[in-house]
Design a protein around this motif. Structure first.
Motif, PDB file in Angstrom:
ATOM      1  N   VAL A   1      41.477  45.803  35.181  1.00 11.92           N
ATOM      2  CA  VAL A   1      41.910  44.405  35.324  1.00 11.92           C
ATOM      3  C   VAL A   1      40.741  43.457  35.075  1.00 11.92           C
ATOM      4  CG1 VAL A   1      42.747  42.718  37.004  1.00 11.92           C
ATOM      5  CG2 VAL A   1      43.831  44.945  36.851  1.00 11.92           C
ATOM      6  N   LEU A   2      39.574  43.797  35.594  1.00 13.98           N
ATOM      7  CA  LEU A   2      38.402  42.951  35.368  1.00 13.98           C
ATOM      8  C   LEU A   2      38.022  42.896  33.890  1.00 13.98           C
ATOM      9  CD1 LEU A   2      36.190  43.960  38.420  1.00 13.98           C
ATOM     10  CD2 LEU A   2      37.451  41.836  38.089  1.00 13.98           C
TER      11      LEU A   2
ATOM     12  N   ILE B   1      40.044  43.385  31.338  1.00 18.55           N
ATOM     13  CA  ILE B   1      41.077  42.633  30.621  1.00 18.55           C
ATOM     14  C   ILE B   1      40.857  41.140  30.796  1.00 18.55           C
ATOM     15  CG2 ILE B   1      43.544  42.074  30.617  1.00 18.55           C
ATOM     16  CD1 ILE B   1      44.063  45.056  31.147  1.00 18.55           C
ATOM     17  N   TYR B   2      40.552  40.715  32.007  1.00 20.74           N
ATOM     18  CA  TYR B   2      40.267  39.302  32.257  1.00 20.74           C
ATOM     19  C   TYR B   2      39.059  38.850  31.430  1.00 20.74           C
ATOM     20  CZ  TYR B   2      38.751  35.062  34.567  1.00 20.74           C
ATOM     21  OH  TYR B   2      38.350  33.778  34.814  1.00 20.74           O
ATOM     22  N   ASP B   3      38.015  39.655  31.427  1.00 22.23           N
ATOM     23  CA  ASP B   3      36.818  39.315  30.667  1.00 22.23           C
ATOM     24  C   ASP B   3      37.115  39.256  29.167  1.00 22.23           C
ATOM     25  OD1 ASP B   3      33.977  38.838  30.411  1.00 22.23           O
ATOM     26  OD2 ASP B   3      33.833  40.896  29.633  1.00 22.23           O
TER      27      ASP B   3
ATOM     28  N   VAL C   1      40.032  38.678  27.652  1.00 27.82           N
ATOM     29  CA  VAL C   1      40.881  37.535  27.314  1.00 27.82           C
ATOM     30  C   VAL C   1      40.084  36.239  27.370  1.00 27.82           C
ATOM     31  CG1 VAL C   1      42.873  36.189  28.108  1.00 27.82           C
ATOM     32  CG2 VAL C   1      43.025  38.667  27.962  1.00 27.82           C
ATOM     33  N   SER C   2      39.215  36.111  28.355  1.00 29.57           N
ATOM     34  CA  SER C   2      38.413  34.889  28.438  1.00 29.57           C
ATOM     35  C   SER C   2      37.432  34.792  27.267  1.00 29.57           C
ATOM     36  CB  SER C   2      37.670  34.815  29.768  1.00 29.57           C
ATOM     37  OG  SER C   2      36.718  35.839  29.859  1.00 29.57           O
TER      38      SER C   2
ATOM     39  N   ASN D   1      39.495  33.771  24.117  1.00 28.74           N
ATOM     40  CA  ASN D   1      39.846  32.352  24.080  1.00 28.74           C
ATOM     41  C   ASN D   1      38.648  31.458  23.812  1.00 28.74           C
ATOM     42  OD1 ASN D   1      42.548  32.860  24.544  1.00 28.74           O
ATOM     43  ND2 ASN D   1      42.338  32.689  26.770  1.00 28.74           N
TER      44      ASN D   1
ATOM     45  N   SER E   1      35.240  44.584  25.591  1.00 26.92           N
ATOM     46  CA  SER E   1      35.833  44.483  26.926  1.00 26.92           C
ATOM     47  C   SER E   1      37.239  45.070  26.946  1.00 26.92           C
ATOM     48  CB  SER E   1      35.874  43.033  27.378  1.00 26.92           C
ATOM     49  OG  SER E   1      34.578  42.529  27.549  1.00 26.92           O
TER      50      SER E   1
ATOM     51  N   ALA F   1      38.618  48.370  28.951  1.00 30.52           N
ATOM     52  CA  ALA F   1      39.812  48.312  29.797  1.00 30.52           C
ATOM     53  C   ALA F   1      40.758  49.452  29.450  1.00 30.52           C
ATOM     54  CB  ALA F   1      40.505  46.967  29.636  1.00 30.52           C
TER      55      ALA F   1
END
Length: 64
Positions: A16-17, A19-21, A23-24, A27, A36, A40
């Protein structure tokens, strides 16, 4: 609950961490999003791999 079962779920937390990294970073347009997201995917794979083999060892111990 044995310690290896706790670490098994740590892979999902790391997934999850990552994936968040990823996606950020995607963007923002910075490099490293693919790394990243790849990490994941590796963490999710390791979760299922460890869960499969922990069940295998538990079944082996219970059959004796």
């Amino acid at each position: 609950m044995k310690y290896y079962k706790i670490f098994q779920y740590a892979y999902l937390v790391f997934a999850v961490l990552f994936i968040y990294d990823g996606v950020s970073k995607w963007n923002d347009g910075t490099n490293g999003a693919y790394i990243s997201l790849g990490l994941a995917a590796l963490a999710v794979f390791m979760f299922f791999f460890r869960r499969k083999f922990s069940k295998k060892y538990d079944n082996r111990d219970n059959s004796n």
